[in-house]
Design an enzyme around this catalytic site. Structure first.
Site, PDB file in Angstrom:
ATOM      1  CD1 TRP A 127     113.631  -8.180  -0.288  1.00 46.04           C
ATOM      2  CD2 TRP A 127     114.629  -7.867   1.689  1.00 46.04           C
ATOM      3  NE1 TRP A 127     114.851  -8.783  -0.340  1.00 46.04           N
ATOM      4  CE2 TRP A 127     115.483  -8.610   0.857  1.00 46.04           C
ATOM      5  CE3 TRP A 127     115.051  -7.545   2.979  1.00 46.04           C
ATOM      6  CZ2 TRP A 127     116.734  -9.044   1.276  1.00 46.04           C
ATOM      7  CZ3 TRP A 127     116.289  -7.967   3.402  1.00 46.04           C
ATOM      8  CH2 TRP A 127     117.121  -8.707   2.557  1.00 46.04           C
ATOM      9  CG  ASP A 208     115.866  -2.536   4.958  1.00 44.09           C
ATOM     10  OD1 ASP A 208     117.078  -2.283   4.775  1.00 44.09           O
ATOM     11  OD2 ASP A 208     115.270  -3.469   4.390  1.00 44.09           O
ATOM     12  CB  ALA A 210     118.809  -1.966   0.808  1.00 46.14           C
ATOM     13  CE  LYS A 243     121.072  -5.069  -3.570  1.00 44.41           C
ATOM     14  NZ  LYS A 243     119.718  -5.388  -3.241  1.00 44.41           N
TER      15      LYS A 243
HETATM   16  N1  PMP Z   1     116.666  -4.520   2.481  1.00 38.64           N
HETATM   17  C1  PMP Z   1     116.085  -4.522   1.285  1.00 38.64           C
HETATM   18  C2  PMP Z   1     114.771  -3.851   1.120  1.00 38.64           C
HETATM   19  C3  PMP Z   1     116.718  -5.142   0.206  1.00 38.64           C
HETATM   20  O1  PMP Z   1     116.133  -5.130  -0.986  1.00 38.64           O
HETATM   21  C4  PMP Z   1     117.982  -5.757   0.407  1.00 38.64           C
HETATM   22  C5  PMP Z   1     118.698  -6.420  -0.724  1.00 38.64           C
HETATM   23  N2  PMP Z   1     117.964  -7.229  -1.540  1.00 38.64           N
HETATM   24  C6  PMP Z   1     118.537  -5.713   1.691  1.00 38.64           C
HETATM   25  C7  PMP Z   1     117.852  -5.088   2.694  1.00 38.64           C
HETATM   26  C8  PMP Z   1     119.848  -6.332   2.099  1.00 38.64           C
HETATM   27  O2  PMP Z   1     120.789  -6.572   1.195  1.00 38.64           O
HETATM   28  P1  PMP Z   1     122.205  -7.204   1.571  1.00 38.64           P
HETATM   29  O3  PMP Z   1     122.034  -8.128   2.725  1.00 38.64           O
HETATM   30  O4  PMP Z   1     122.607  -7.906   0.334  1.00 38.64           O
HETATM   31  O5  PMP Z   1     123.098  -6.074   1.913  1.00 38.64           O
END
Ligand code: PMP
Length: 394
Positions: A127, A208, A210, A243
């Protein structure tokens, strides 16, 4: 002072969204930004979230500050959701953060604060925010091979070979499930091999996560994470609720650490609160409280799990439809990886020219590296995408 500033490069995905909006064509298809969409292209508020919010409005009596690490009932509910019984609660520190991004930022700050010479190892690709935040904080970084451009699966041999270079105290960033942008994930056996490598080298996993619940199910998606947590002395973990609870704009997430013992846990907990204090003081509470109410209430939780499961199975179905359409149109199984990938994304492996032709000639918008958001598809657009992929020679 302000004249010293140079404009920052625009975010590629947000730029893509703008191009899509400006495109006047009727049948255009948006497979860009990473937001779940139902068959009608909407990102609905989940039923349990609506119900919890209604209850919250009626029962909340104060908006006074929470604790610096957030509401303990929320952080405890998140610890159980992600780690389950994999590790004793007495070794886990948790703090609420503004979304998963806030958790990653705080986790990296924690790492730098603990040891400014430690290197973070990041999958290639990953990401893009991982890269920009790491660079912004000036943390030493190395990449490890992850995606096999041929099979469109994980290049596990390459990954393990590269990770042989880790040193004790380095951190290895791993996507807990549903790898973004590729959709290719480790098997449980591969997670076990990663655990053995980290054990042998003394490097620390930085997870990480998500998309828990978007891949193979709420528990199946954290099997690898729990395996690591159960086996290794230390772990850092950033979890997003954006999500799986659909609370994107509420900025809801947690940073967790697993420590060797209770004393280290206490220092970590104090440091997490300290780091929150330095950056934004108290974390946002609305989304956190809604998530906690859902997780701790049998009826709300059952309803949430049911809706999340519908979302997950819907995406799986679209994957299977797309793979079947492509099998038929190409007379080959070379796109079967789409059905094997998990989560909201798949990297199709198209060239930049093909991605551009899909946009220009077919009104199909995907990220430049050919990542598609599966949830951007529906029964009508699956054949449209398959046809267009064949037309551009993918
Ligand atoms: N890590 C990954 C791999 C993601 O795809 C995302 C969202 N696009 C996030 C972390 C963090 O999302 P948010 O800050 O919106 O909770």
């Amino acid at each position: 002072m302000l004249s010293e500033l140079t404009p920052q490069p625009a975010d590629k995905i947000l730029e893509l969204m703008q191009l899509y909006r400006d495109d006047p064509r009727e049948g255009k298809v948006d497979l860009g930004v990473g937001v779940y969409k139902d068959a009608d292209g909407r990102t609905p508020v989940m039923r349990a979230v609506k119900a919890a919010e209604r209850r919250l409005v009626e029962t909340q009596e104060t908006k006074a500050y929470t604790g610096l690490a957030g509401d303990p009932a929320f952080t405890e509910a998140m610890r159980r959701l992600v780690l389950g019984d994999a590790v004793e609660a007495g070794r886990v520190a948790v703090a609420a953060t503004p979304g998963g991004t806030g958790a990653i930022r705080q986790g990296l700050e924690l790492m730098r604060y603990a040891d400014k010479d430690a290197t973070i190892w990041i999958s290639s690709p990953t990401w893009p925010n991982h890269l920009t935040i790491v660079k912004y904080l000036g943390i030493p970084m190395r990449e490890y091979r992850y995606f096999d451009g041929e099979s469109r699966g994980v290049d596990f041999a390459g990954m393990m070979e590269d990770l042989k270079g880790v040193k004790a105290g380095d951190l290895v960033l791993l996507h807990g499930c549903c790898h973004n942008p590729t959709g290719a994930n480790l098997t449980v056996e591969e997670w076990a091999s990663v655990a053995a490598l980290l054990e042998a080298t003394g490097a620390v996993p930085f997870i990480d996560i998500a998309y828990q619940g978007f891949g193979d199910g709420l528990d199946a998606d954290v099997e690898g994470v729990r395996l690591l947590a159960g086996r290794l002395p230390e772990m850092v973990l950033a979890a997003s609720c954006s999500k799986n609870f659909g609370v994107y704009r509420e900025r809801t997430g947690v940073l967790m650490t697993v420590a060797r013992n209770g004393a280290d846990r206490d220092s970590a907990q104090a440091t997490l609160a300290f780091l929150n204090r330095q950056n934004y003081s108290f974390p946002p509470d609305h989304g956190a409280r809604v998530v906690q109410m859902i997780l701790d209430d049998d009826d709300l939780r059952a309803d949430w799990q049911e809706e999340l499961e519908d979302v997950r199975l819907g995406m799986l179905d679209l994957r299977q439809q797309l793979a079947a359409e492509l099998r038929q149109r190409t007379n080959s199984d070379r796109f079967d990886f789409v059905a094997q990938h998990r989560g909201m994304f798949s990297r199709l492996g198209c060239s930049p020219e093909q991605v551009m032709a899909l946009r220009k000639d077919h009104g199909i918008y995907m990220v430049g590296d050919s990542r598609i958001n599966i949830a951007g598809l529906n029964a009508r657009t699956v054949p449209v995408l398959a046809e267009a992929l064949v037309a551009v020679g993918a």
